[in-house]
Design a protein around this motif. Structure first.
Motif, PDB file in Angstrom:
ATOM      1  N   ALA A 238       0.843  -1.218   0.058  1.00 20.93           N
ATOM      2  CA  ALA A 238       0.111   0.068  -0.036  1.00 20.93           C
ATOM      3  C   ALA A 238       0.832   1.223   0.047  1.00 20.93           C
ATOM      4  CB  ALA A 238      -0.849  -0.108   1.082  1.00 20.93           C
ATOM      5  N   THR A 239       1.857   1.101   0.869  1.00 19.02           N
ATOM      6  CA  THR A 239       2.914   2.459   0.995  1.00 19.02           C
ATOM      7  C   THR A 239       3.693   2.711  -0.447  1.00 19.02           C
ATOM      8  OG1 THR A 239       3.128   2.471   3.397  1.00 19.02           O
ATOM      9  CG2 THR A 239       4.785   3.270   1.864  1.00 19.02           C
ATOM     10  N   ALA A 240       4.000   1.507  -1.117  1.00 19.75           N
ATOM     11  CA  ALA A 240       4.813   1.421  -2.068  1.00 19.75           C
ATOM     12  C   ALA A 240       4.083   1.890  -3.285  1.00 19.75           C
ATOM     13  CB  ALA A 240       5.263   0.089  -2.598  1.00 19.75           C
ATOM     14  N   ILE A 241       2.760   1.550  -3.445  1.00 23.59           N
ATOM     15  CA  ILE A 241       1.838   1.922  -4.616  1.00 23.59           C
ATOM     16  C   ILE A 241       1.891   3.561  -4.393  1.00 23.59           C
ATOM     17  CG2 ILE A 241      -0.455   1.920  -5.818  1.00 23.59           C
ATOM     18  CD1 ILE A 241      -0.435  -0.991  -4.865  1.00 23.59           C
ATOM     19  N   SER A 242       1.256   4.096  -3.216  1.00 26.78           N
ATOM     20  CA  SER A 242       0.901   5.371  -2.947  1.00 26.78           C
ATOM     21  C   SER A 242       2.397   6.377  -3.109  1.00 26.78           C
ATOM     22  CB  SER A 242       0.368   5.737  -1.606  1.00 26.78           C
ATOM     23  OG  SER A 242       0.393   7.104  -1.179  1.00 26.78           O
ATOM     24  N   ASP A 243       3.419   5.959  -2.890  1.00 28.46           N
ATOM     25  CA  ASP A 243       4.564   6.579  -3.113  1.00 28.46           C
ATOM     26  C   ASP A 243       4.745   6.750  -4.732  1.00 28.46           C
ATOM     27  OD1 ASP A 243       5.209   6.765  -0.521  1.00 28.46           O
ATOM     28  OD2 ASP A 243       6.774   5.244  -0.270  1.00 28.46           O
ATOM     29  N   ILE A 244       4.703   5.507  -5.242  1.00 23.82           N
ATOM     30  CA  ILE A 244       4.999   5.657  -6.918  1.00 23.82           C
ATOM     31  C   ILE A 244       3.912   6.466  -7.605  1.00 23.82           C
ATOM     32  CG2 ILE A 244       5.324   4.068  -8.903  1.00 23.82           C
ATOM     33  CD1 ILE A 244       6.955   2.298  -6.866  1.00 23.82           C
ATOM     34  N   ALA A 245       2.841   6.312  -7.081  1.00 20.46           N
ATOM     35  CA  ALA A 245       1.573   7.047  -7.841  1.00 20.46           C
ATOM     36  C   ALA A 245       2.004   8.615  -7.607  1.00 20.46           C
ATOM     37  CB  ALA A 245       0.274   6.979  -6.997  1.00 20.46           C
ATOM     38  N   GLU A 246       2.571   9.102  -6.504  1.00 17.28           N
ATOM     39  CA  GLU A 246       3.041  10.621  -6.155  1.00 17.28           C
ATOM     40  C   GLU A 246       4.362  10.707  -7.208  1.00 17.28           C
ATOM     41  OE1 GLU A 246       2.989  14.287  -4.459  1.00 17.28           O
ATOM     42  OE2 GLU A 246       1.551  12.627  -4.609  1.00 17.28           O
ATOM     43  N   ALA A 247       4.924   9.867  -7.470  1.00 18.66           N
ATOM     44  CA  ALA A 247       6.263   9.947  -8.276  1.00 18.66           C
ATOM     45  C   ALA A 247       5.489  10.202  -9.704  1.00 18.66           C
ATOM     46  CB  ALA A 247       7.200   8.728  -8.310  1.00 18.66           C
ATOM     47  N   ARG A 248       4.387   9.384  -9.954  1.00 12.31           N
ATOM     48  CA  ARG A 248       3.779   9.503 -11.311  1.00 12.31           C
ATOM     49  C   ARG A 248       3.365  10.958 -11.520  1.00 12.31           C
ATOM     50  NH1 ARG A 248      -1.090   6.000 -11.410  1.00 12.31           N
ATOM     51  NH2 ARG A 248      -1.647   7.583  -9.841  1.00 12.31           N
ATOM     52  N   ARG A 249       2.721  11.591 -10.548  1.00 10.05           N
ATOM     53  CA  ARG A 249       2.269  12.835 -10.347  1.00 10.05           C
ATOM     54  C   ARG A 249       3.328  13.788 -11.025  1.00 10.05           C
ATOM     55  NH1 ARG A 249      -0.701  16.175  -5.708  1.00 10.05           N
ATOM     56  NH2 ARG A 249       1.356  16.463  -5.214  1.00 10.05           N
ATOM     57  N   ASP A 250       4.442  13.892 -10.004  1.00  8.59           N
ATOM     58  CA  ASP A 250       5.583  14.807 -10.021  1.00  8.59           C
ATOM     59  C   ASP A 250       6.067  14.739 -11.438  1.00  8.59           C
ATOM     60  OD1 ASP A 250       4.944  15.550  -7.674  1.00  8.59           O
ATOM     61  OD2 ASP A 250       6.530  14.583  -6.672  1.00  8.59           O
ATOM     62  N   TYR A 251       6.256  13.376 -12.065  1.00 10.25           N
ATOM     63  CA  TYR A 251       6.883  13.081 -13.300  1.00 10.25           C
ATOM     64  C   TYR A 251       5.954  14.011 -14.610  1.00 10.25           C
ATOM     65  CZ  TYR A 251       8.485  11.331 -17.643  1.00 10.25           C
ATOM     66  OH  TYR A 251       9.223  11.177 -18.856  1.00 10.25           O
ATOM     67  N   MET A 252       4.711  13.719 -14.234  1.00  8.22           N
ATOM     68  CA  MET A 252       3.991  14.392 -15.351  1.00  8.22           C
ATOM     69  C   MET A 252       4.027  15.966 -14.990  1.00  8.22           C
ATOM     70  SD  MET A 252       0.080  12.671 -14.931  1.00  8.22           S
ATOM     71  CE  MET A 252      -0.568  14.032 -16.037  1.00  8.22           C
ATOM     72  N   ASP A 253       4.318  16.651 -14.027  1.00 10.30           N
ATOM     73  CA  ASP A 253       4.535  18.005 -13.986  1.00 10.30           C
ATOM     74  C   ASP A 253       6.149  18.308 -14.654  1.00 10.30           C
ATOM     75  OD1 ASP A 253       2.356  18.589 -12.728  1.00 10.30           O
ATOM     76  OD2 ASP A 253       3.079  18.559 -10.707  1.00 10.30           O
ATOM     77  N   GLU A 254       6.978  17.540 -14.398  1.00  8.20           N
ATOM     78  CA  GLU A 254       8.276  17.604 -14.846  1.00  8.20           C
ATOM     79  C   GLU A 254       8.511  17.470 -16.239  1.00  8.20           C
ATOM     80  OE1 GLU A 254      11.861  14.452 -14.974  1.00  8.20           O
ATOM     81  OE2 GLU A 254      11.423  15.279 -12.877  1.00  8.20           O
ATOM     82  N   SER A 255       7.701  16.371 -16.724  1.00  6.97           N
ATOM     83  CA  SER A 255       7.546  16.268 -18.254  1.00  6.97           C
ATOM     84  C   SER A 255       6.839  16.948 -19.310  1.00  6.97           C
ATOM     85  CB  SER A 255       7.265  14.820 -18.577  1.00  6.97           C
ATOM     86  OG  SER A 255       6.070  14.363 -17.971  1.00  6.97           O
ATOM     87  N   GLY A 256       5.863  17.504 -18.692  1.00  6.13           N
ATOM     88  CA  GLY A 256       4.794  18.506 -19.226  1.00  6.13           C
ATOM     89  C   GLY A 256       3.609  17.812 -19.611  1.00  6.13           C
ATOM     90  N   GLY A 257       3.454  16.773 -18.916  1.00 12.81           N
ATOM     91  CA  GLY A 257       2.131  16.076 -19.197  1.00 12.81           C
ATOM     92  C   GLY A 257       2.160  14.635 -19.326  1.00 12.81           C
ATOM     93  N   ARG A 258       3.323  13.977 -19.587  1.00  9.57           N
ATOM     94  CA  ARG A 258       3.687  12.567 -20.013  1.00  9.57           C
ATOM     95  C   ARG A 258       3.119  11.586 -18.650  1.00  9.57           C
ATOM     96  NH1 ARG A 258       7.234   8.299 -19.692  1.00  9.57           N
ATOM     97  NH2 ARG A 258       7.124   7.105 -21.371  1.00  9.57           N
TER      98      ARG A 258
END
Length: 379
Positions: A238-258
């Motif tokens: 549960a913690t692993a998924i939540s942490d990586i879902a947050e990485a997904r959100r931050d990567y979207m911001d970093e990559s311009g929406g990917r």
């Protein structure tokens, strides 16, 4: 918030899926109004389910069957189906090994069976069989063998390439051999790549930066993995998924929406586990034990992964999971079990309807509670 373990070490509190509960909302829906479809790259599926590349779960035939039921089956391209022209006698033998777990004799025999070399022509033949059925063709290699066989895999016409290991790093360092440069490798491919496992924010963010279409969360193996006992490595799911879902959100911001898809992989043995994994932010799940219970599964009620046959450091068991019904009954019902072992997608639809959501993406917003289960011991 960190907890003091002792004067010299502090750590975060982490939670397994058994520690999490999904909360109903004021609005409910009709299950018939719920859509389970999801899309990765150019491919759309009716169910957010990927069959784990494990010999006890996926054969060419079961990969085809799962594809026709709306999921995606991934064939282990370093497994028995690419080492032997006819692995049926060996699958039968594995099913009739000593019944006890932690058996050195069983492990030794698995190591012997898996010592046969992978044959490139069998990779081509097995993938062609799946392609002829008209479903999405997906195959998996470990990072150690990707360089050796990926050209064969691409020439066979694979639609989705999976690089799956216990832990996969975007920055693997070796003083003895040239490591796989994931970013360069993925950039040069013409097919989408799913890569993992990863169990933390930073490793997952680096994998996303390689251009991967999806990241596998977890160490794989689930019920058959002994990584926790053998290596002391574990991050509750549960913690692993939540942490990586947050990485997904931050990567979207970093990559311009990917958008990179987060796929929970391991420890998802019941419909309740699947539901909670999606609630924590996963886009889809990779199932091993849950599909190994199907009558058509090659393991005949037994379940194991490639880690169980590692020639030097085996860290997996051949585990009995039983048989609960056909693949159709396991996936879509009708269910005849009250423990979440059958009608997995029907249960997911009902949970989403009960909490007021009609698609998987929105269901990731559902409220959850921490409700620790004293019996919880899984990732």
């Amino acid at each position: 918030m960190q907890i003091e373990i002792g004067r010299g070490k502090r750590a975060r509190q982490a939670y397994a899926l058994d520690d999490i509960a999904v909360v109903p909302t004021r609005r409910t829906r009709d299950p018939e109004d719920v859509s389970l479809s999801w899309q990765i790259d150019a491919f759309t599926f009716d169910a957010p389910v990927i069959g784990a590349p494990m010999d006890s779960v996926m054969s060419p035939d079961t990969a085809i069957a799962l594809g026709r039921m709306g999921g995606m089956g991934v064939l282990n391209l370093e497994g028995l189906w690419t080492r032997y022209e006819d692995p049926s006698p060996l699958l039968e033998e594995i099913a009739h090994l000593e019944s006890a777990n932690y058996s050195p004799e069983n492990t030794r025999r698995l190591q012997e069976i898996y010592s046969a070399p992978v044959q490139a022509e069998l990779i081509t033949e097995r993938l062609a069989q799946i392609r002829e059925a008209g479903v999405v063709v997906a195959g998996a290699l470990t990072p150690q063998h990707t360089q050796q066989f990926y050209k064969t895999v691409l020439a066979a016409g694979v639609d989705m390439f999976v690089i799956r290991g216990t832990t996969v790093s975007a920055e693997h360092v070796s003083e003895t051999q040239e490591p796989l440069d994931l970013k360069k490798f993925i950039y040069e491919l013409d097919v989408p790549v799913i890569v993992g496992g990863a169990a933390g924010y930073t490793p997952a963010l680096h994998l996303m930066r390689t251009g991967a279409a999806g990241v596998l969360v977890g160490f794989g193996g689930g019920a058959s993995s002994t990584t926790r006992r053998a290596l002391g490595i574990r991050v509750p799911m549960a913690t692993a998924i939540s942490d990586i879902a947050e990485a997904r959100r931050d990567y979207m911001d970093e990559s311009g929406g990917r958008y990179v898809h987060v796929i929970a992989d391991g420890g998802l043995g019941t419909s309740g586990d699947i539901i909670k994994a999606l609630a924590m932010g996963a886009d889809a799940v990779m199932l091993g034990a849950a599909l190994a219970r199907a009558e058509e599964a090659p393991g005949r009620g037994w379940h194991w992964g490639g880690e169980a046959a590692h020639p030097e450091m085996p860290r997996g068991d051949r585990t009995y999971v039983g048989t609960v019904g056909s693949m159709q009954e396991v996936m879509w019902g009708p269910g005849h079990h009250t423990n979440g072992a059958s009608n997995l997608m029907g249960a997911l639809k009902r949970a989403m309807a009960t909490t007021g959501y009609t698609d998987v993406k929105d269901f990731q917003k559902v409220e959850v509670l921490v409700a620790p289960d004293s019996r919880s011991h899984r990732a």
